[in-house]
Structure formats: structure tokens, C-alpha cells
Design an enzyme around this catalytic site. Structure first.
Site, PDB file in Angstrom:
ATOM      1  N   GLY A  10       0.844  -1.198   0.000  1.00  0.00           N
ATOM      2  CA  GLY A  10       0.000   0.000   0.000  1.00  0.00           C
ATOM      3  C   GLY A  10       0.875   1.241   0.000  1.00  0.00           C
ATOM      4  CB  ILE A 126      -0.481   4.578   6.992  1.00  0.00           C
ATOM      5  CG1 ILE A 126      -1.458   3.464   6.603  1.00  0.00           C
ATOM      6  CG2 ILE A 126      -0.115   5.449   5.809  1.00  0.00           C
ATOM      7  CD1 ILE A 126      -2.865   3.962   6.301  1.00  0.00           C
ATOM      8  CG  ASP A 127      -1.230  -0.483   8.406  1.00  0.00           C
ATOM      9  OD1 ASP A 127      -2.026   0.439   8.168  1.00  0.00           O
ATOM     10  OD2 ASP A 127      -1.164  -1.513   7.706  1.00  0.00           O
ATOM     11  NE  ARG A 162     -27.493  12.557  12.852  1.00  0.00           N
ATOM     12  CZ  ARG A 162     -27.593  13.150  11.669  1.00  0.00           C
ATOM     13  NH1 ARG A 162     -26.541  13.695  11.099  1.00  0.00           N
ATOM     14  NH2 ARG A 162     -28.737  13.185  11.039  1.00  0.00           N
ATOM     15  CD  GLU A 222      -8.009  -1.573   7.795  1.00  0.00           C
ATOM     16  OE1 GLU A 222      -8.711  -1.220   6.842  1.00  0.00           O
ATOM     17  OE2 GLU A 222      -6.786  -1.790   7.699  1.00  0.00           O
TER      18      GLU A 222
HETATM   19  O1  F6P Z   1      -1.200  -1.523   4.996  1.00  0.00           O
HETATM   20  C1  F6P Z   1      -1.718  -0.279   4.686  1.00  0.00           C
HETATM   21  C2  F6P Z   1      -3.193  -0.355   4.456  1.00  0.00           C
HETATM   22  O2  F6P Z   1      -3.648   0.948   4.166  1.00  0.00           O
HETATM   23  C3  F6P Z   1      -3.998  -0.981   5.580  1.00  0.00           C
HETATM   24  O3  F6P Z   1      -4.211  -0.088   6.641  1.00  0.00           O
HETATM   25  C4  F6P Z   1      -5.244  -1.397   4.842  1.00  0.00           C
HETATM   26  O4  F6P Z   1      -5.866  -2.515   5.458  1.00  0.00           O
HETATM   27  C5  F6P Z   1      -4.718  -1.800   3.510  1.00  0.00           C
HETATM   28  O5  F6P Z   1      -3.489  -1.149   3.331  1.00  0.00           O
HETATM   29  C6  F6P Z   1      -5.641  -1.454   2.366  1.00  0.00           C
HETATM   30  O6  F6P Z   1      -5.128  -1.995   1.212  1.00  0.00           O
HETATM   31  P1  F6P Z   1      -5.613  -1.649  -0.269  1.00  0.00           P
HETATM   32  O7  F6P Z   1      -5.052  -0.322  -0.639  1.00  0.00           O
HETATM   33  O8  F6P Z   1      -5.067  -2.750  -1.087  1.00  0.00           O
HETATM   34  O9  F6P Z   1      -7.109  -1.589  -0.234  1.00  0.00           O
END
Ligand code: F6P
Length: 342
Positions: A10, A126-127, A162, A222
Site C-alpha cells: 500500500g 501508515i499502520d 449523534r 478496521e
Molecule cells: O497496509 C496499509 C493499508 O492501508 C492498511 O491499513 C489497509 O488494510 C490496507 O493497506 C488497504 O489496502 P488496499 O489499498 O489494497 O485496499
């Protein structure tokens, strides 16, 4: 030397800053030539390259994304993939390869290193879930984007009394969620490290609202999951590295919170907005330091290593150790977030 560079997995704000820094120091200090591999390991597998020099890097420091492109191609999942990668490196006369990526990209770098490739790794995601480095570039930018969004969600939530559930990325680590939750004043932060209890969340929201707060922002990572047997969640597709495509827990949670508490609830899924756009100053500096350190590694022959940040210093760690274990959220940080949960 003739040095290849690739960016895999990513994308992430700061990738261009690493490329620029490695090329700048490589050309000016060492007299290197560079080859840009397109789209991560796919470029090495298929010999897809682009010219890369100081000129090509002008103006890219503040740009998000990666000028090299990226992909989640895994050569080890393709018949003859590793051998094809080695053949490309050989035929292009590449003396060393700088692989900029997360756990998956660096995992490939490590395995290809075992087969003879001369690779240096740079951690990105980013994680922030890579062990061996205290922080990865891109994380600070992603958190700031989330906090800006949460601040905005607060004002609209207050206007309408809300609850707003804000889903953030992070895969199986809750770093983005907990940092964004603390900085954004979230009423609850749910992370993959601790399965959540929907009854407890709803009870806290009811208590909070009974004390005079009529708006709450709940931050959910997520990858957060409910305690076993409490809620049914959907399972998604997997990529070439076997990772599930995550996303959607925010909608489920918003529906359940509204159903159980009666509070009007909405969900906002921040998604890829967290990965886009210009890097923060912190990430530009870290990425630049990593780029410089990576080309130094190449010239010191420190192959099979990854550059990392430890106690404010840039160090070198073996690639194998760097990808061995997922770095999950420090429980002490979760305790800080919990103090503000109701
Ligand atoms: O590893 C970075 C990340 O943005 C994660 O946070 C996310 O689950 C994943 O990549 C999303 O991947 P893609 O861009 O393939 O949808």
C-alpha cells in the site's frame, strides 16, 4: 554502483521523500546510477523500469504516493518468480536493490536476499506495525488526517446529538486508532488487540449521555473484532500475501449502537483518504533520513538489513528480525485512551 529502487505494498505519504534522498546522496556522494522499478516486485519480476536520477526527483518531496508506482505482487506466489527477479537484476547489471515497503515487501526482500540478491530495506506503512523500528513514516500523516476528520465529526455530531462511528485503517494493529482516538478525544477506541464488547460500549455511551454529553465519536480500527459470539461479522477477499481485505466494521457497529441505545448513529469510513496527499514535516524528515541511511547501507555492504528508528537514531537491523513479528499497540497507551471513554 548501479542501484535499483522499488516501492511495494500500500502506498504511503513519504515514499517519494525516501526515493529523493537515496538518489540525491547516491548520485552526489557516491556517483551512483539508479534504476526505478515500476510497481513494486512486479517491476523486478517483469523488468519494468523507469529512469531515476536527481532531475527525475525534483519537486517530489511534498508529493504523496510514489513516482515508482506500487503493487502487492508477491514473486514467491508465482511459478519461477524468485528466479525471474534474480535474472532481471542480473541482466540490468543491478549491484544493489533498495526495497521500500512493509512486512510483505520486506519479507520478499529477505527471502530474495537468501537466494543471493543484495537488498537493503526501508520500512514504510501508515499502520506502524513493523517491529524493530519505533515508527514508520506515513503513520504520523495518517494519524493527522484522522484527527482532522474526527474534529470535524465532533462538530456535526454535536449539532445533531449523534453518535458517529469513525473507522480507520491499520490492518491488525490499532496504532492509528489509538493515536487518533486520544488526539481526537474519542468516547471509545476499539482496536484489534482487544476484542470489543458491544454491551460495554453501549453502556458507556448511555452513561456518558446521561451525564450531559449528547454527542460521541467512537473510533474503530478496521481490524477490530467483537468478543467471540457477540456479533456476526463478514469475511472478505485475500490478497497475494494472504491478507484479508478489511473494512466495514464501522457500519456494523453504528447499526448495533443505534439499535441498542436508541441514539441516532452514523458511520464514517475514512479509507484511503488516510494514505493520500502530502506528508507531514515529521514524515518528510524521517523518510529523508531513511533514504540517506539506505544508500549508506548499500555502500557499506550492509545487505539483508533494514534501516530503522530507535531512540531517535537511525540504526540497521537484520531484515529477518524486522519482519518476524507484528508490532501491536502498547497496552499502556490503550489505558490512556480508556480514561476518556465516558
Ligand atoms: O497496509 C496499509 C493499508 O492501508 C492498511 O491499513 C489497509 O488494510 C490496507 O493497506 C488497504 O489496502 P488496499 O489499498 O489494497 O485496499
Amino acid at each position: 554502483m548501479r542501484v535499483g529502487i522499488l516501492t511495494g505494498g500500500g502506498d504511503c505519504p513519504g515514499l517519494n521523500a525516501v526515493i529523493r534522498a537515496a538518489v540525491r546522496k547516491g548520485e552526489h556522494t557516491y556517483g551512483d546510477d539508479f534504476v526505478g522499478f515500476r510497481d513494486g516486485w512486479k517491476g523486478v519480476l517483469e523488468g519494468l523500469t523507469m529512469p531515476l536520477d536527481v532531475e527525475a526527483c525534483r519537486g517530489i518531496l511534498p508529493r504523496g504516493g510514489t513516482i515508482l508506482g506500487s503493487s502487492r505482487t508477491n514473486p514467491f506466489k508465482i511459478d519461477g518468480g524468485p528466479a525471474r527477479c534474480l535474472a532481471t537484476l542480473e541482466s540490468l547489471g543491478i549491484d544493489a536493490l533498495i526495497a521500500i515497503g512493509g512486512e510483505d515487501t520486506l519479507g520478499v526482500a529477505n527471502k530474495l536476499g537468501d537466494e543471493g540478491a543484495r537488498v537493503v530495506g526501508v520500512p514504510k506503512t501508515i499502520d506502524n506495525d513493523l517491529s524493530a523500528t519505533e515508527v514508520t513514516f506515513g503513520f504520523n500523516t495518517a494519524v493527522q488526517i484522522c484527527v482532522d476528520a474526527i474534529d470535524r465529526l465532533h462538530t456535526t455530531a454535536e449539532s445533531h446529538d449523534r453518535v458517529i462511528v469513525c473507522e480507520v485503517m491499520g490492518r491488525h494493529a490499532g496504532w492509528i486508532a489509538v493515536h487518533a482516538g486520544i488526539a481526537g478525544g474519542a468516547a471509545a477506541v476499539l482496536v484489534p488487540e482487544v476484542p470489543f464488547d458491544i454491551d460495554e460500549i453501549c453502556a458507556n455511551l448511555v452513561l456518558r449521555h446521561s451525564r450531559g454529553h449528547f454527542a460521541s465519536v467512537v473510533v474503530v480500527a478496521e481490524g477490530a473484532t467483537p468478543k467471540a459470539g457477540t456479533l456476526v461479522t463478514a469475511s472478505g477477499e485475500v490478497d497475494a500475501f494472504g491478507h484479508a481485505r478489511l473494512g466495514g466494521i464501522g457500519n456494523l457497529l453504528a447499526t448495533e449502537v443505534e439499535r441498542r441505545t436508541g441514539f441516532e448513529t452514523r458511520a464514517t469510513i475514512l479509507g484511503h483518504v488516510q494514505r493520500g496527499g502530502t506528508p507531514t514535516a515529521f514524515d518528510r524528515v524521517l523518510a529523508t533520513r531513511f533514504g540517506v541511511a539506505a544508500i549508506d547501507c548499500v555502500h557499506d555492504g550492509a545487505f539483508g538489513h533494514m534501516v530503522a528508528l530507535q531512540s531517535t537514531h537511525i540504526v540497521r537491523v537484520p531484515l529477518g528480525a524486522a519482519v518476524a513479528e507484528l508490532k501491536t499497540v502498547d497496552p499502556g497507551l490503550l489505558e490512556v485512551a480508556e480514561l476518556f471513554h465516558f
